[in-house]
Design a protein around this motif. Structure first.
Motif, mmCIF file in Angstrom:
data_model
loop_
_atom_site.group_PDB
_atom_site.id
_atom_site.type_symbol
_atom_site.label_atom_id
_atom_site.label_comp_id
_atom_site.label_asym_id
_atom_site.label_seq_id
_atom_site.Cartn_x
_atom_site.Cartn_y
_atom_site.Cartn_z
ATOM 1 N N GLU A 1 6.068 -2.428 3.022
ATOM 2 C CA GLU A 1 6.909 -3.563 2.564
ATOM 3 C C GLU A 1 6.640 -2.666 0.917
ATOM 4 O OE1 GLU A 1 5.035 -7.610 1.936
ATOM 5 O OE2 GLU A 1 5.300 -7.668 3.685
ATOM 6 N N PHE A 2 5.652 -1.761 0.870
ATOM 7 C CA PHE A 2 5.788 -0.780 -0.119
ATOM 8 C C PHE A 2 6.270 1.181 -0.122
ATOM 9 C CE2 PHE A 2 2.990 -5.520 -0.198
ATOM 10 C CZ PHE A 2 3.338 -5.311 -1.968
ATOM 11 N N THR A 3 6.495 0.762 0.511
ATOM 12 C CA THR A 3 7.119 2.468 0.521
ATOM 13 C C THR A 3 7.565 3.009 -0.992
ATOM 14 O OG1 THR A 3 9.466 1.758 1.587
ATOM 15 C CG2 THR A 3 7.990 1.866 3.126
ATOM 16 N N LEU A 4 7.971 4.321 -1.068
ATOM 17 C CA LEU A 4 8.173 4.994 -2.899
ATOM 18 C C LEU A 4 9.111 4.556 -3.045
ATOM 19 C CD1 LEU A 4 6.385 8.519 -2.080
ATOM 20 C CD2 LEU A 4 5.606 6.443 -2.921
ATOM 21 N N GLY A 5 9.910 4.383 -1.993
ATOM 22 C CA GLY A 5 11.766 3.842 -2.326
ATOM 23 C C GLY A 5 11.531 2.259 -2.740
ATOM 24 N N GLN A 6 10.842 0.853 -2.736
ATOM 25 C CA GLN A 6 10.964 0.340 -2.312
ATOM 26 C C GLN A 6 9.498 -0.085 -3.990
ATOM 27 O OE1 GLN A 6 9.612 -0.769 0.731
ATOM 28 N NE2 GLN A 6 10.475 -2.344 1.523
ATOM 29 N N LEU A 7 9.185 0.537 -4.524
ATOM 30 C CA LEU A 7 8.447 0.918 -5.057
ATOM 31 C C LEU A 7 8.982 0.608 -6.867
ATOM 32 C CD1 LEU A 7 4.944 2.921 -5.182
ATOM 33 C CD2 LEU A 7 5.451 0.840 -4.326
ATOM 34 N N PRO A 8 8.784 -0.397 -7.676
ATOM 35 C CA PRO A 8 9.682 -0.738 -9.028
ATOM 36 C C PRO A 8 9.804 0.607 -10.065
ATOM 37 C CG PRO A 8 7.845 -1.787 -9.198
ATOM 38 C CD PRO A 8 8.248 -1.195 -7.904
ATOM 39 N N ALA A 9 10.738 0.773 -10.783
ATOM 40 C CA ALA A 9 10.718 1.967 -11.567
ATOM 41 C C ALA A 9 9.593 2.277 -12.400
ATOM 42 C CB ALA A 9 12.039 2.243 -12.023
ATOM 43 N N GLU A 10 9.138 1.122 -13.422
ATOM 44 C CA GLU A 10 8.284 1.261 -14.068
ATOM 45 C C GLU A 10 7.150 0.338 -13.309
ATOM 46 O OE1 GLU A 10 8.233 2.801 -17.638
ATOM 47 O OE2 GLU A 10 10.157 3.109 -16.719
ATOM 48 N N ALA A 11 5.942 1.462 -13.562
ATOM 49 C CA ALA A 11 4.923 0.532 -12.316
ATOM 50 C C ALA A 11 4.027 -0.637 -13.835
ATOM 51 C CB ALA A 11 3.575 1.922 -12.506
ATOM 52 N N THR A 12 3.597 -1.633 -13.079
ATOM 53 C CA THR A 12 2.954 -3.087 -13.704
ATOM 54 C C THR A 12 1.869 -3.731 -12.817
ATOM 55 O OG1 THR A 12 4.994 -4.549 -13.421
ATOM 56 C CG2 THR A 12 4.914 -2.896 -15.750
ATOM 57 N N TYR A 13 1.157 -3.981 -14.087
ATOM 58 C CA TYR A 13 0.801 -4.653 -12.798
ATOM 59 C C TYR A 13 -0.038 -5.629 -13.599
ATOM 60 C CZ TYR A 13 -4.090 -6.349 -11.469
ATOM 61 O OH TYR A 13 -5.819 -7.235 -10.781
ATOM 62 N N ASP A 14 0.311 -7.157 -12.563
ATOM 63 C CA ASP A 14 -0.263 -8.484 -13.042
ATOM 64 C C ASP A 14 -1.089 -9.026 -12.164
ATOM 65 O OD1 ASP A 14 -0.048 -10.777 -14.057
ATOM 66 O OD2 ASP A 14 2.079 -11.268 -12.916
ATOM 67 N N SER A 15 -2.146 -9.364 -13.017
ATOM 68 C CA SER A 15 -3.370 -9.854 -12.290
ATOM 69 C C SER A 15 -3.693 -11.071 -11.938
ATOM 70 C CB SER A 15 -4.610 -9.871 -12.912
ATOM 71 O OG SER A 15 -4.701 -10.739 -14.194
ATOM 72 N N GLY A 16 -2.167 -12.104 -12.403
ATOM 73 C CA GLY A 16 -2.169 -13.301 -11.714
ATOM 74 C C GLY A 16 -2.106 -14.078 -10.620
ATOM 75 N N LYS A 17 -1.809 -13.404 -9.644
ATOM 76 C CA LYS A 17 -1.378 -13.830 -8.453
ATOM 77 C C LYS A 17 -2.607 -13.447 -7.601
ATOM 78 C CE LYS A 17 3.075 -13.473 -7.052
ATOM 79 N NZ LYS A 17 4.096 -12.644 -6.055
ATOM 80 N N ARG A 18 -3.658 -12.897 -8.079
ATOM 81 C CA ARG A 18 -5.133 -12.066 -7.121
ATOM 82 C C ARG A 18 -6.104 -13.372 -7.699
ATOM 83 N NH1 ARG A 18 -7.020 -7.468 -9.149
ATOM 84 N NH2 ARG A 18 -8.262 -7.679 -7.084
ATOM 85 N N HIS A 19 -6.189 -13.503 -9.221
ATOM 86 C CA HIS A 19 -6.719 -14.470 -9.606
ATOM 87 C C HIS A 19 -6.654 -15.657 -9.769
ATOM 88 C CE1 HIS A 19 -7.988 -11.849 -13.477
ATOM 89 N NE2 HIS A 19 -8.722 -11.591 -12.347
#
Length: 490
Positions: A323-341
């Motif tokens: 589900e997280f191959t290079l072609g599937q990654l968003p162009a801009e790298a961002t991190y949202d901690s909401g789901k993990r917390h």
């Protein structure tokens, strides 16, 4: 029941001899050689392992890991290893779909951390050696720590280049390291390692094994002195180091290893390894489990390992790397901690419930005053509950006797529910793999598979669907003893 476990589609599992049963209570182990009680473990260590799926049997029910394949270079040759890329059908160490740059690895880690709430650990496990390909490893770990500061960092290594990087690991706050140690006798090492590359030159034979052994022991001692938890992995190779691993266990225990993880040799001919091409046999499940039982003692013995790929993502029982191959990654790298917390808050409540139920179940089993030992397979997709339907890709195997409820390992399976095609063939392979199991606890099961299993001596029931694993096993065991047998339920 004295049936032996089939070797087909089996990993890390098998009923051991019933008179020699080691059992695991959560993250604490007891056996005939001695016991470790929960209050014997330092609270600081509990905090370190409680959300690390590779260092805690309980944590692997709730938390996920991610391996970043940024270290392709290796400084030793192992007879069981053949590093491969773009091999989607091979699930073993040293295999990855792509080699990542540090920048690509960070983008992937941020995407996974944002979308997989269970993620708690990011590690580098090759596909070569993380400490030898140090420039790539270091750049990746520094960036991950900066962008995802609440994640645990982990490294796996063969140990040859480890000593020169221990201080840097400490500085980067890497709290967990895995070292693969297959021998402490260089003569045995010559049968496993054709060569090593160390200090600018290549060594062969006894010299190679001697240097590797010395460096591994030094690295382990340095990690222990600096408070980094160390797990030692050993590959069980029948006729080569199987009996020798008893001595390996003593050495690593004396030098402070926190865990010892003995894994079975993987040597299919199609993998192209030296052992595979020369038909070195893999250990039978009974052999593996018997060896693990012999190792139980001061060093914790791992029984939930999946021998992960170098690019694994997700829960140990549910790899989501595709589900997280290079072609599937968003162009801009961002991190949202909401789901993990949010997930962690939910899991704290869930784990409190499971801990209470597990304790009650363990006490109840210990009071049963019976010599009967049962081997029980359960379906679960996480959370410590029986909550998986026909898409189960593996079963967890437990033993239960008066000494307690213990995880033995797991069975890999092909999913049964395939939309109406190939299900009979799949069911037959599942039934064959369950040879030696007494009961199957699942969320739901149809009449046809339940009857087929019964004819092979495996009693299946969905009566404990959604219950905690240990709670369900305790209830079944109690019912089995009170009735002098068990008829099952659908």
């Amino acid at each position: 029941m004295s049936r032996g476990m089939s070797k087909r589609r089996t990993t890390n599992t098998a009923p051991a001899a019933r008179e020699s049963e080691a059992t695991t209570f959560g993250d604490y182990t007891s056996s005939s050689r001695g016991s470790s009680k929960p209050n014997a473990m330092d609270q600081a260590i509990i905090e370190k392992i409680k959300d690390h799926p590779c260092f805690s049997r309980e944590a692997h029910l709730y938390f996920a890991r991610m391996h970043l394949a940024v270290a392709p270079a290796c400084n030793i040759q192992c007879n069981y290893c053949n590093r491969k890329y773009d091999c989607a059908n091979e699930s073993r160490p040293g295999v990855a779909s792509n080699r990542l740059t540090p920048d690509q690895a960070v983008r992937r880690a941020m995407a996974v951390a944002s979308e997989v709430p269970q993620l708690s650990v990011v590690g580098i496990a090759g596909p070569g050696d993380a400490c030898y390909d140090w420039k790539m490893t270091k750049a990746t770990l520094i960036a991950i720590a900066r962008e995802i500061p609440d994640i645990k960092l982990c490294v796996s290594t063969n140990g040859l280049a480890l000593p020169e990087h221990v201080d840097e690991l400490v500085d980067m706050n890497v709290g967990h390291v895995t070292i693969t140690i297959n021998m402490v006798d260089p003569k045995i090492g010559t049968k496993i390692y054709p060569w090593i590359f160390y200090d600018g030159r290549r060594y062969n034979g006894i010299d190679a094994s001697r240097i590797l052994h010395e460096r591994q022991m030094l690295g382990l001692e340095m990690l222990t002195e600096r408070g980094i938890l160390t797990k030692v992995n050993s590959v069980m190779i029948p006729g080569v180091n199987d009996e020798h691993l008893i001595e390996v266990n003593k050495w690593v225990n004396d030098r402070g290893a926190f865990m010892h993880n003995v894994t079975p040799l993987i040597s299919e001919r199609s993998h192209g390894t030296f052992y595979g091409l020369n038909r070195q046999r893999c250990p039978a499940p009974l052999e593996l489990n018997a060896l693990r039982d012999r190792l139980e003692g001061a060093t914790k013995v791992v029984r939930h390992c999946r021998q992960c790929r170098a690019d694994a993502v997700g829960l140990l029982s549910d790899d989501r790397a595709s589900e997280f191959t290079l072609g599937q990654l968003p162009a801009e790298a961002t991190y949202d901690s909401g789901k993990r917390h949010a997930y962690r808050q939910l899991i704290e409540h869930e784990r409190r419930g499971q801990t209470s139920e597990t304790t009650d179940a363990t006490i109840a089993v210990s009071l049963a005053r019976s010599n009967a030992t049962l081997f029980i397979a359960v379906t679960t997709k996480g959370g410590g509950r029986i909550n998986e339907l026909g898409q189960a890709k593996e079963l967890q195997i437990f033993s239960v006797c008066q000494k307690g409820i213990g995880l033995i390992g797991h069975l890999k399976l092909d999913p049964y529910c395939l939309g109406g095609w190939g299900e009979e063939t799949t069911l037959n392979s599942i039934i064959e793999a369950l040879e030696g199991i007494d009961f199957l606890l699942c969320f739901q099961i149809g009449i046809i598979p339940r009857n087929k299993l019964a004819r092979r001596g495996v009693q299946a029931t969905s009566a404990y669907g959604n219950a905690y694993l240990e709670q369900a096993i305790d209830a079944l065991y109690t019912a089995y003893l009170s009735r002098g047998g068990f008829s099952g339920a659908s």
